[in-house]
Scaffold this motif. Structure first.
Motif, PDB file in Angstrom:
ATOM      1  N   UNK A  80      50.266  48.174 -17.076  1.00  0.00           N
ATOM      2  CA  UNK A  80      50.791  47.553 -18.289  1.00  0.00           C
ATOM      3  C   UNK A  80      50.460  46.071 -18.356  1.00  0.00           C
ATOM      4  N   UNK A 133      47.842  43.925  -9.850  1.00  0.00           N
ATOM      5  CA  UNK A 133      47.599  42.997 -10.948  1.00  0.00           C
ATOM      6  C   UNK A 133      46.091  42.784 -11.091  1.00  0.00           C
ATOM      7  N   UNK A 189      56.762  46.360  -9.073  1.00  0.00           N
ATOM      8  CA  UNK A 189      56.937  47.223 -10.237  1.00  0.00           C
ATOM      9  C   UNK A 189      55.666  47.306 -11.076  1.00  0.00           C
ATOM     10  N   UNK A 202      60.442  31.514 -24.125  1.00  0.00           N
ATOM     11  CA  UNK A 202      59.135  31.654 -24.789  1.00  0.00           C
ATOM     12  C   UNK A 202      58.154  32.402 -23.887  1.00  0.00           C
ATOM     13  N   UNK A 220      43.422  37.501  -9.215  1.00  0.00           N
ATOM     14  CA  UNK A 220      44.756  37.923  -9.661  1.00  0.00           C
ATOM     15  C   UNK A 220      45.539  38.660  -8.568  1.00  0.00           C
TER      16      UNK A 220
END
Lengths: 124, 509
Positions: free
Chosen positions: A60, A34, A30, A50, A83
């Protein structure tokens, strides 16, 4: 132990006292490619829900939440330089952090693999 | 078979009169200069260790070469002066030439912040007049003019809120700031910068704040809410007064993100809604240029409760005329500090006031009405072929999601790139995050019906192409732009932020 899943698409896998946390293959698909990951430092106390890590894709930036409460014992340093690991291998080497659980009982509130698969199917 | 235009290779690399242009470092040379300078007479250097160690390799060009370089680069840009620029939440609207003419009046353009105040009374009067308009349009008693952009204005408003909480001795206990999930990313960033804990509020199925969820989150540890109205889905938050009342009862402050004020200016006064602080993007609502073009400006209006904490400097009327107050600490004023070295963006003040005075109060009202009408025209004209996640009518921007693309081979990014080949700057994509594959279109009041009709026809043709399997038209796009599809992933993962000469690059390898 087998993996447990959250509604926010994190997975958690307990091995003895230490649990490993990552995002699911569905979540990485989705997000798209990255491009940046920030993982928590060892020693940080997190409560369930958290913000624990940040993952940024070409589309995003999103938070990765702590699936349960506990203490971070290690962040995956490999993600800093690479990443793309999150896209290539979200379930294994693309893990985000390891933590010592405050209460292993919290895991019972999470979904198992079949329940998560059904949950994702509903989203599509 | 004739070759497709986009695939034609030329000897020069130019595409018709669209000229290829190298970086200035690659075309300039150290020996070239646009002007003749006399030889420097020999002097004894007193620079010591500060003397340059070697050439700094400044690229030299003749005047016509420099002119062409920058003109060619500018021709690769898109601008509101060139065509429709439907970037949602960015409000790319026409900047009237009158504003530019006013900003170039020597009394505004040739003055300096350190001049004696008696010699800049006209500029101070303009600031005072602008403040009057902003306060009147928002129904708020105080305004801080100095913040230099939207996010800076947010910071100003939240610092005023923080100062008010501190004055009440509640800084240790009021630690939480509520932010809706659809908020601009700068909202949670501002709250976090000031040391608050950010707590998200979910949206209800209509795309607005879930009132029940909001009330559940209220408590005496809540410092503020940061709410955008109209929100980033282009919808008016209908429960805003109830939200403000409940928040005030719990002792919190109401920050309203004013980025979308252009949709309600002249029709709604945020002061009447219970807002305590709101920034106003002069560069959006009042047409001062932005988007890489010019400095932003984010004056922040404050309610009575926050007015005493307004930052320095501010304009005050005195016996000898107007003065810019730089220091204060009396009972009525407890400024939280100052946000800029001088007074803010004078050039933007002139343009914004010029826009206000040339439109008048009725004209500003029509600005908002036409912006909303244009967006609804787009929504109504496209929602039968594209999917709108929320029920209309919308405010100043029309929002679509990607569920209509489900059975095609394309995604939002492909669609946006194909718009470039058709001569349109893409709309905002993948924002707000709460909508899957979001496409946020803001036409503004600038566009005529004819311009909107052509845009709508283009969008409908693209949708038809996508649904009929013309996948190449999307996956290969842009084909007609100066550059083809860029590798955004590689650029983000391994950004090259400094130019390196070929020699230096070779040496590094």
């Amino acid at each position: 132990m087998s993996k447990k899943f959250t509604k926010d698409h994190e997975w958690i896998s307990l091995d003895g006292e230490i649990a490993t946390v990552g995002i699911t293959d569905y979540a990485q698909a989705q997000l798209g490619d990255v491009v940046f990951v920030e993982v928590p430092e060892a020693g940080r106390q997190v409560s369930k829900g958290d913000d624990a890590a940040v993952v940024e894709s070409v589309k995003a930036a999103s938070e990765v939440y702590a699936p349960v409460s506990g203490e971070v014992v290690e962040g995956n340093g490999a993600l800093e330089g690479n990443p793309a690991l999150v896209n290539e291998d979200a379930d294994e080497s693309g893990w985000f952090f390891k933590m010592k659980l405050a209460d292993a009982g919290e895991l019972d509130g999470l979904m198992d693999e079949a329940a998560y698969a059904a949950y994702v199917k509903e989203l599509d | 078979m004739t070759q497709k235009m986009s695939e034609k290779k030329t000897f020069t690399g130019n595409r018709g009169l669209q000229l290829e242009e190298a970086l200035i470092f690659e075309i300039g040379s150290y020996d070239n200069c646009g002007v003749d300078l006399e030889d420097v007479p020999p002097v004894e250097s007193r620079l010591g260790a500060c003397a340059a160690q070697g050439d700094i390799d400044l690229p030299g060009l003749s005047e016509p070469e420099a002119m062409r370089h920058f003109v060619r680069l500018s021709q690769k840009n898109h601008a509101i002066d060139a065509g429709l620029y439907p970037l949602g939440s960015c409000t790319m609207k026409h900047n009237p030439r009158l504003n530019e003419k006013m900003a170039r009046l020597p009394g505004f353009s040739d003055i300096h912040p350190l001049q004696p105040q008696a010699t800049v009374q006209g500029a101070l009067e303009l600031m005072d007049e602008l403040a009057h308009w902003l306060k009147t349009l928002t129904g708020m008693p105080e305004v801080a003019l100095s913040p230099k952009a939207g996010a800076h204005g947010e910071l100003c408003g939240m610092m005023a809120i923080r100062a008010a909480i501190e004055a009440k001795g509640e800084l240790a206990t009021r630690t939480r700031v509520l932010v809706p999930e659809s908020a601009h990313g700068t909202n949670p960033a501002t709250a976090a910068l000031l040391g608050f804990k950010v707590d998200g509020i979910p949206a209800d199925p209509s795309g607005r704040v879930d009132l029940a969820a909001f009330k559940e989150k209220l408590g005496d540890d809540v410092a503020a809410i940061m709410l955008t109205n109209p929100n980033t889905c282009g919808l008016f938050e209908r429960d805003i007064i109830e939200i403000a009342d409940a928040l005030h009862e719990a002792g919190g402050y109401f920050y309203c993100d004013g980025a979308n004020f252009n949709a309600i200016v002249g029709r709604v006064r945020p002061g009447d809604l219970g807002v305590d602080a709101m920034h106003i993007n002069l560069h959006k609502t009042f047409s001062t240029p932005h988007g890489g073009g010019g400095p932003g400006s984010g004056p922040t209006v404050l309610s009575e409760r926050l007015a005493p904490f307004a930052p320095l400097p501010y304009v005050e009327k005195g016996a000898d005329g107007l003065r810019l107050v730089e220091n204060n600490g009396d009972a009525a004023h407890q400024p939280f500090g100052r946000m800029v070295a001088f007074h803010g963006q004078m050039g933007m003040y002139v343009r914004a006031l010029s826009y206000m005075m040339s439109h008048g109060a009725d004209g500003l009202r029509q600005v908002a009405e036409d912006a909303v009408l244009n967006a609804n025209y787009i929504l109504a004209s496209l929602k039968d072929v594209m999917s709108a996640p929320f029920e209309g009518p919308c405010m100043h921007e029309a929002l679509f999601d990607d569920s209509w693309m489900k059975d095609t081979d394309i995604d939002t990014l492909d669609f946006a790139k194909a718009m470039i080949d058709e001569g349109y700057h893409p709309m905002t994509m993948y924002f707000p995050l709460v909508v899957h594959g979001a496409m946020l279109i803001e036409p503004t009041e600038t566009e005529s019906k004819a311009a909107l009709d052509l845009f709508i026809a283009t969008m409908r043709d693209l949708v038809r192409g996508a649904k009929e399997g013309e996948t190449d038209r999307f996956k290969n796009a842009p084909e007609l732009a100066p550059r083809r599809r860029l590798d955004e992933t590689l650029a983000a993962r391994s950004p090259v932020l400094r130019w390196q000469s070929p020699e230096a690059k070779q040496a590094a390898e």
